[in-house]
Design an enzyme around this catalytic site. Structure first.
Site, PDB file in Angstrom:
ATOM      1  N   ARG A 120       0.819  -1.214   0.000  1.00 21.97           N
ATOM      2  CA  ARG A 120       0.000   0.000   0.000  1.00 21.97           C
ATOM      3  C   ARG A 120       0.855   1.266   0.000  1.00 21.97           C
ATOM      4  NH1 ARG A 120      -2.922   2.917   4.321  1.00 21.97           N
ATOM      5  NH2 ARG A 120      -4.901   3.726   3.502  1.00 21.97           N
ATOM      6  N   ASN A 126      -3.639   8.499   4.616  1.00 20.50           N
ATOM      7  CA  ASN A 126      -2.489   7.895   5.308  1.00 20.50           C
ATOM      8  C   ASN A 126      -2.544   7.983   6.829  1.00 20.50           C
ATOM      9  OD1 ASN A 126      -1.239   7.203   2.848  1.00 20.50           O
ATOM     10  ND2 ASN A 126      -0.312   9.232   2.671  1.00 20.50           N
ATOM     11  N   HIS A 160       0.484   4.317  -2.582  1.00 25.75           N
ATOM     12  CA  HIS A 160       0.208   5.681  -2.123  1.00 25.75           C
ATOM     13  C   HIS A 160       1.352   6.634  -2.442  1.00 25.75           C
ATOM     14  CE1 HIS A 160      -3.375   5.142   0.846  1.00 25.75           C
ATOM     15  NE2 HIS A 160      -3.479   4.345  -0.210  1.00 25.75           N
ATOM     16  N   HIS A 178      -6.233  -5.985  -2.687  1.00 25.52           N
ATOM     17  CA  HIS A 178      -7.069  -6.096  -1.488  1.00 25.52           C
ATOM     18  C   HIS A 178      -7.388  -7.551  -1.146  1.00 25.52           C
ATOM     19  CE1 HIS A 178      -8.661  -1.669  -1.484  1.00 25.52           C
ATOM     20  NE2 HIS A 178      -7.373  -1.772  -1.233  1.00 25.52           N
TER      21      HIS A 178
END
Length: 332
Positions: free
Chosen positions: A66, A98, A70, A197
């Site tokens: 992740r 975040n 990001h 996911h």
């Protein structure tokens, strides 16, 4: 005598000279062999420390994956997400996507420290992030791929970019697709990368509205399987429990597979941004069905899309720097 005496010295210079620095002489493009001569153990060090961290806590794999995602969606893949606030820098760690959820920065600190001992001022934090994301995928049973390398680290962060450019759980399908397209990614990349996911967790706050007030009328999301919703409500009440964690893929939460897509077809996607892949677009639903039926197809596309994402606006050549510490720029 002169020739024989000079040869070992010349050979030594030839062998050790590349260890001093890496040069991006490939027109600014990234390539997997970037550190082969200047830091050949870099990939091995990353893999070893990531493996240890994932063994200690399975959730680490999803967290590292992740972070790369990001990072790349804000100013490109430049490790801007790793910077702490200091001086004029407002950390992206404070952004809505975040704050209280981006984690495992200490694993990257450990990797960076080990690599700096092996080959100082050579390997970027941005490349460490890309390698850690690949290793996290492999360690949990997912596909492997050659990671193009040669990124350099940013000299700043973008808090506003982090707030605005990263897809949010409550965004509409069109908004999410637009955010992907801005990065040069298409609907195939969107669906494949959403498949990450298949591992990891989400907090109660990221899907609560689906349980109680999806459309502002006090009703749950009709696209959420009722029995699954009832199960979720036990740990995610109307108020309180904001930080309570739930598996994004309740079937095989720590295994990188295609259960995530099967869950979506059963209307058991946890986040709204997951379920709309089936309910809001015929094209994305078709991709979900294909990946649910064929795990090899999903793995193949996921690897391609990760390489594509890792190529978003990298800093190369003399742009940016190689940070000594991932949390701060070298001048500070």
């Amino acid at each position: 005598m002169d020739k024989s005496a000079g040869f070992p010295l010349a050979l030594a210079l030839l062998v050790f000279a590349p260890l001093c620095f890496c040069q991006n002489n490939n027109g600014g493009k990234l390539y997997p062999q970037f550190y082969d001569h200047c830091c050949p153990k870099a990939s091995e060090i990353v893999k070893s420390i990531v493996a240890k961290a994932v063994a200690q806590e399975a959730r680490t794999a999803a967290s590292l994956l992740r972070l790369h995602f990001h990072d790349c969606f804000v100013k490109g893949c430049d490790a801007s997400i790793l910077l702490d606030s200091s001086g004029k820098i407002l950390s992206e760690k404070r952004s809505n996507p975040n704050r209280n959820s981006a984690r495992k920065f200490e694993v990257l600190d450990e990797i960076k420290s080990a690599i700096e001992k092996e080959c100082p001022n050579t390997v970027s934090c941005a490349d460490i992030l890309a390698l850690a994301a690949r290793d996290s995928t492999v360690l949990t049973g997912g596909p492997s791929w050659e990671v193009p390398l040669g990124r350099r680290d940013s000299l700043g962060a973008s808090l506003s970019g982090s707030n605005n450019d990263i897809p949010a759980p409550n965004n509409t399908f069109q908004t999410i697709l637009t955010k992907f397209k801005r990065q040069g990614l298409d609907i195939v990349d969107l669906v494949a990368l959403s498949g990450s996911h298949t591992i990891g967790n989400a907090r109660c706050t990221s899907f609560r509205q689906r349980l109680y007030n999806q459309s502002g009328n006090g009703q749950p999301d009709y696209t959420l399987d009722p029995s699954y919703a009832a199960q979720l409500r036990k740990g995610c009440p109307r108020s309180g429990g904001d930080q309570n964690l739930f598996f994004l893929d309740f079937v095989s939460p720590t295994k990188f597979d295609n259960s995530y897509f099967k869950n979506l077809l059963a209307y058991k996607g946890l986040l709204n941004s997951d379920q709309i892949l089936v309910t809001s677009s015929a094209q994305s639903k078709e991709l979900v069905q294909k990946y649910a039926e064929n795990v090899e197809l999903f793995f193949e596309q996921f690897a391609k899309s990760m390489v594509k994402m890792g190529n978003i606006s990298p800093l190369t050549g003399s742009r940016g720097e190689i940070r000594k510490h991932c949390r701060r720029i070298n001048k500070s």
